[in-house]
Design a protein around this motif. Structure first.
Motif, PDB file in Angstrom:
ATOM      1  N   GLY A   1      73.335  41.346  -9.513  1.00  0.00           N
ATOM      2  CA  GLY A   1      73.247  40.919  -7.914  1.00  0.00           C
ATOM      3  C   GLY A   1      74.018  42.110  -7.321  1.00  0.00           C
ATOM      4  O   GLY A   1      73.427  42.725  -6.001  1.00  0.00           O
ATOM      5  N   VAL A   2      75.075  42.329  -7.689  1.00  0.00           N
ATOM      6  CA  VAL A   2      75.925  43.629  -7.135  1.00  0.00           C
ATOM      7  C   VAL A   2      75.486  44.749  -7.187  1.00  0.00           C
ATOM      8  O   VAL A   2      75.116  45.737  -6.293  1.00  0.00           O
ATOM      9  N   ALA A   3      74.960  45.169  -8.432  1.00  0.00           N
ATOM     10  CA  ALA A   3      73.842  46.215  -8.690  1.00  0.00           C
ATOM     11  C   ALA A   3      72.812  46.523  -7.767  1.00  0.00           C
ATOM     12  O   ALA A   3      72.666  47.618  -7.246  1.00  0.00           O
ATOM     13  N   ILE A   4      72.178  45.536  -7.740  1.00  0.00           N
ATOM     14  CA  ILE A   4      70.889  45.584  -6.793  1.00  0.00           C
ATOM     15  C   ILE A   4      71.251  45.918  -5.415  1.00  0.00           C
ATOM     16  O   ILE A   4      70.584  46.759  -4.570  1.00  0.00           O
TER      17      ILE A   4
ATOM     18  N   THR B   1      76.003  33.535 -18.859  1.00  0.00           N
ATOM     19  CA  THR B   1      75.280  34.474 -18.507  1.00  0.00           C
ATOM     20  C   THR B   1      75.412  34.612 -16.958  1.00  0.00           C
ATOM     21  O   THR B   1      75.008  35.527 -16.394  1.00  0.00           O
ATOM     22  N   ARG B   2      76.141  33.723 -16.282  1.00  0.00           N
ATOM     23  CA  ARG B   2      76.393  33.960 -14.876  1.00  0.00           C
ATOM     24  C   ARG B   2      77.013  35.203 -14.544  1.00  0.00           C
ATOM     25  O   ARG B   2      76.855  35.625 -13.345  1.00  0.00           O
ATOM     26  N   TRP B   3      77.927  35.506 -15.235  1.00  0.00           N
ATOM     27  CA  TRP B   3      78.912  36.799 -14.741  1.00  0.00           C
ATOM     28  C   TRP B   3      77.974  37.916 -14.769  1.00  0.00           C
ATOM     29  O   TRP B   3      77.820  38.876 -13.866  1.00  0.00           O
ATOM     30  N   ARG B   4      76.936  37.882 -15.740  1.00  0.00           N
ATOM     31  CA  ARG B   4      75.846  39.055 -16.083  1.00  0.00           C
ATOM     32  C   ARG B   4      74.991  39.250 -14.571  1.00  0.00           C
ATOM     33  O   ARG B   4      74.682  39.997 -14.327  1.00  0.00           O
ATOM     34  N   LEU B   5      74.656  37.974 -14.241  1.00  0.00           N
ATOM     35  CA  LEU B   5      73.762  37.757 -13.028  1.00  0.00           C
ATOM     36  C   LEU B   5      74.513  38.258 -11.924  1.00  0.00           C
ATOM     37  O   LEU B   5      73.867  38.725 -11.035  1.00  0.00           O
ATOM     38  N   TRP B   6      75.770  37.860 -11.817  1.00  0.00           N
ATOM     39  CA  TRP B   6      76.575  38.475 -10.790  1.00  0.00           C
ATOM     40  C   TRP B   6      76.555  39.825 -10.660  1.00  0.00           C
ATOM     41  O   TRP B   6      76.606  40.538  -9.449  1.00  0.00           O
ATOM     42  N   ILE B   7      76.737  40.512 -11.798  1.00  0.00           N
ATOM     43  CA  ILE B   7      77.032  41.950 -11.915  1.00  0.00           C
ATOM     44  C   ILE B   7      75.464  42.554 -11.442  1.00  0.00           C
ATOM     45  O   ILE B   7      75.573  43.429 -10.769  1.00  0.00           O
TER      46      ILE B   7
ATOM     47  N   TRP C   1      62.439  59.925  -3.911  1.00  0.00           N
ATOM     48  CA  TRP C   1      63.244  59.511  -5.019  1.00  0.00           C
ATOM     49  C   TRP C   1      62.951  57.879  -5.163  1.00  0.00           C
ATOM     50  O   TRP C   1      63.469  57.591  -6.281  1.00  0.00           O
ATOM     51  N   GLN C   2      62.122  57.215  -4.914  1.00  0.00           N
ATOM     52  CA  GLN C   2      61.730  55.949  -4.942  1.00  0.00           C
ATOM     53  C   GLN C   2      61.484  55.453  -6.453  1.00  0.00           C
ATOM     54  O   GLN C   2      62.119  54.512  -6.875  1.00  0.00           O
ATOM     55  N   PRO C   3      60.556  56.445  -7.209  1.00  0.00           N
ATOM     56  CA  PRO C   3      60.558  56.095  -8.619  1.00  0.00           C
ATOM     57  C   PRO C   3      61.659  56.122  -9.322  1.00  0.00           C
ATOM     58  O   PRO C   3      61.683  55.418 -10.499  1.00  0.00           O
ATOM     59  N   THR C   4      62.661  56.459  -9.138  1.00  0.00           N
ATOM     60  CA  THR C   4      63.889  56.478  -9.967  1.00  0.00           C
ATOM     61  C   THR C   4      64.724  55.330  -9.813  1.00  0.00           C
ATOM     62  O   THR C   4      65.749  54.970 -10.280  1.00  0.00           O
ATOM     63  N   GLN C   5      64.428  54.486  -8.863  1.00  0.00           N
ATOM     64  CA  GLN C   5      65.138  53.326  -8.578  1.00  0.00           C
ATOM     65  C   GLN C   5      64.865  52.147  -9.633  1.00  0.00           C
ATOM     66  O   GLN C   5      64.091  52.157 -10.274  1.00  0.00           O
TER      67      GLN C   5
END
Length: 118
Positions: free
Chosen positions: A89-92, A81-87, A114-118
């Motif tokens: 983190g990058v997305a956030i 699951t580490r690669w999923r967490l890395w992805i 636009w805040q509610p769309t985050q």
């Protein structure tokens, strides 16, 4: 019958905690948008985003250590699951970078719409 009631109560507690976490996250996003609006006129948005993520990372790691010690669970996720967490983190980071850039370019009012769309 006692087990059923305990399971139902546990589901209610988890449901409540899940909703509470979502509410607190939206409050944190709103507060960070206001702070971003106040601090961005004199700051580079990329640097602001990096500093904010650099501060949030150690806070979240400390929280994870605290929670894992209370629950007697390991801190690190499994290698699968580490690669999923890395992805994630990058997305956030990209999400927050784009929100900060939007505040800089369009203003806080437009970003709050636009805040509610985050």
């Amino acid at each position: 019958k006692i087990k059923f009631n305990r399971m139902r109560d546990e589901k209610k507690r988890l449901y409540f905690l899940g909703n509470l976490a979502q509410i607190l996250a939206q409050i944190a996003f709103g507060v960070s948008a206001v702070i971003g609006e106040l601090g961005l006129p004199a700051t580079n948005p990329v640097l602001f985003g990096l500093v904010r993520e650099g501060i949030a990372g150690p806070i979240l790691i400390g929280l994870a250590v605290f929670v894992s010690k209370r629950a007697n669970r390991p801190i690190l996720p499994s290698p699968e699951t580490r690669w999923r967490l890395w992805i994630c983190g990058v997305a956030i980071f990209v999400n927050q970078f784009c929100a900060i850039t939007g505040i800089k370019l369009a203003g806080g009012v437009t970003q709050s719409v636009w805040q509610p769309t985050q």
